[in-house]
Design an enzyme around this catalytic site. Structure first.
Site, PDB file in Angstrom:
ATOM      1  N   HIS A 132      39.311  40.191  38.162  1.00 36.15           N
ATOM      2  CA  HIS A 132      38.594  40.704  39.337  1.00 36.15           C
ATOM      3  C   HIS A 132      37.500  41.653  38.808  1.00 36.15           C
ATOM      4  CE1 HIS A 132      37.674  41.549  43.364  1.00 36.15           C
ATOM      5  NE2 HIS A 132      38.739  42.201  43.775  1.00 36.15           N
TER       6      HIS A 132
ATOM      7  N   ARG B 145      35.406  33.151  45.180  1.00 39.63           N
ATOM      8  CA  ARG B 145      36.782  33.672  45.111  1.00 39.63           C
ATOM      9  C   ARG B 145      37.712  32.467  45.123  1.00 39.63           C
ATOM     10  NH1 ARG B 145      39.699  38.739  48.062  1.00 39.63           N
ATOM     11  NH2 ARG B 145      38.384  39.740  46.518  1.00 39.63           N
TER      12      ARG B 145
HETATM   13  N1   CP Z   1      39.731  44.828  46.740  1.00 38.88           N
HETATM   14  C1   CP Z   1      39.323  43.645  47.239  1.00 38.88           C
HETATM   15  O1   CP Z   1      38.843  42.762  46.503  1.00 38.88           O
HETATM   16  O2   CP Z   1      39.458  43.535  48.580  1.00 38.88           O
HETATM   17  P1   CP Z   1      39.279  42.205  49.450  1.00 38.88           P
HETATM   18  O3   CP Z   1      40.391  41.274  49.054  1.00 38.88           O
HETATM   19  O4   CP Z   1      39.370  42.661  50.862  1.00 38.88           O
HETATM   20  O5   CP Z   1      37.941  41.593  49.115  1.00 38.88           O
HETATM   21  N1  NVA Z   2      45.731  41.340  42.748  1.00 38.18           N
HETATM   22  C1  NVA Z   2      45.284  41.192  44.119  1.00 38.18           C
HETATM   23  C2  NVA Z   2      43.948  41.800  44.321  1.00 38.18           C
HETATM   24  C3  NVA Z   2      43.488  41.832  45.752  1.00 38.18           C
HETATM   25  C4  NVA Z   2      42.130  42.435  45.903  1.00 38.18           C
HETATM   26  C5  NVA Z   2      45.278  39.722  44.485  1.00 38.18           C
HETATM   27  O1  NVA Z   2      44.885  38.893  43.660  1.00 38.18           O
HETATM   28  O2  NVA Z   2      45.655  39.389  45.618  1.00 38.18           O
END
Ligand code: CP
Ligand code: NVA
Length: 301
Positions: free
Chosen positions: A129, A102
């Site tokens: 994502h 991430r």
């Molecule tokens: N939806 C999602 O990716 O949640 P987190 O940021 O908690 O991993």
């Molecule tokens: N668009 C959001 C998604 C979080 C799961 C972000 O990047 O923070």
């Protein structure tokens, strides 16, 4: 080369469908998986941003597949003190069997994949994502029987990672997707140019028009990680795109509401709508686990 999952943009439609199919088995056979595809393996979770669902679902999935996971907060590695990604990648590549990453720039993810030689999974970047949208499609399949022929309306910040992954999913699978967002919150120009005109994907700045006839109403935070400095502007500009009872009334009767979470009640969604649709939304969160297993299986098979 091992198989990575770096984006939905680069994932073949057949592979996407195969992952969703595997996820069904993973969910129905949880606790009695016939195979342990990660037995004896150590996977790193290299995270530069916060996470609850993605982190926990991957850690549990790796464990239930017979492997070990190491949570590597980027700040705690030498990476946080300036060690280059290319050196980090080569070190991790010699010790681990796979990486779940991430981070901010998609190019950093690609560099890690290239130089570590490991299977690398995108656990969220600024661009995409993919694991989230795979879980969302799986959830729509469970709740509505199929995503085929459905109309999905994404409301809110149309420029961030989640809608971009939705766009690539719709481009590959052909379901109807409407992005309801102000003109200055549309997906990046690079994505729109690469996408070209798609009869099933549209952009609508009128939130009422966007929602009309939707089978699925979907939203995400207005202030994505890394965009905190723009909070005040975003909250003001995106206000008309809040998922509330008034907008929901324009969707198809029986429409489901999904949210990738975390949710900020009073911003992108009201408390009332979130609680009324909590069963769908938390099933969606649970499905992250089953789909992560299918993604891991795709990478190591
Ligand atoms: N939806 C999602 O990716 O949640 P987190 O940021 O908690 O991993
Ligand atoms: N668009 C959001 C998604 C979080 C799961 C972000 O990047 O923070």
């Amino acid at each position: 080369m091992p198989r990575s999952l770096l984006s939905l943009e680069t994932l073949h439609a057949d592979d996407l469908l195969a992952i969703l199919e595997t996820a069904r088995t993973m969910k129905s056979e949880r606790g009695r998986h016939r195979e342990q595809p990660l037995r004896g393996q150590s996977w790193g979770l290299l995270f530069s941003k916060s996470s609850t669902r993605t982190r926990v679902s991957f850690e549990v999935a790796i464990r239930e597949f017979g492997g070990e996971s190491l949570f590597l907060s980027a700040q705690d590695l030498q990476l946080g003190r300036g060690e280059p990604i290319r050196d980090t990648a080569r070190v991790l590549g010699r010790m681990l069997h796979g990486l779940v990453v991430r981070t901010y720039a998609q190019s950093d993810l690609e560099e890690l994949a290239k130089l570590s030689g490991l299977p690398v999974i995108n656990a969220l970047t600024d661009d995409e994502h993919p694991c989230q949208i795979l879980a969302d499609l799986f959830t729509i399949g469970e709740l509505l029987g199929t995503w085929r022929g459905k109309r999905v309306c994404y409301l809110g910040d149309g420029s961030c990672n989640v809608p971009v992954s939705w766009i690539w999913a719709a481009a590959k699978l052909g379901f109807e997707l409407v992005i309801g967002a102000p003109g200055n919150y549309r997906p990046p120009e690079r994505v729109l140019l690469k996408l070209g005109p798609q009869p099933n994907i549209s952009f609508e700045s009128d939130p009422r028009a966007a929602v009309r006839g939707a089978d699925v109403l979907y939203t995400d935070v207005w202030v994505s990680m890394g965009k905190e400095a723009e909070s005040a502007d975003r909250i003001a500009e995106l206000r008309p795109y809040q998922v509330n009872d008034e907008l929901l009334a324009l969707a198809k009767p029986g429409a489901i509401v999904l949210h990738c979470l975390p949710a900020y009640r009073g911003q992108e969604i009201t408390h009332e709508v979130l609680e009324a649709h909590a069963n769908a939304i938390f099933t969606q969160a649970e499905n992250r686990l089953h789909v992560q297993k299918a993604v891991l299986d795709y990478c190591v098979r």
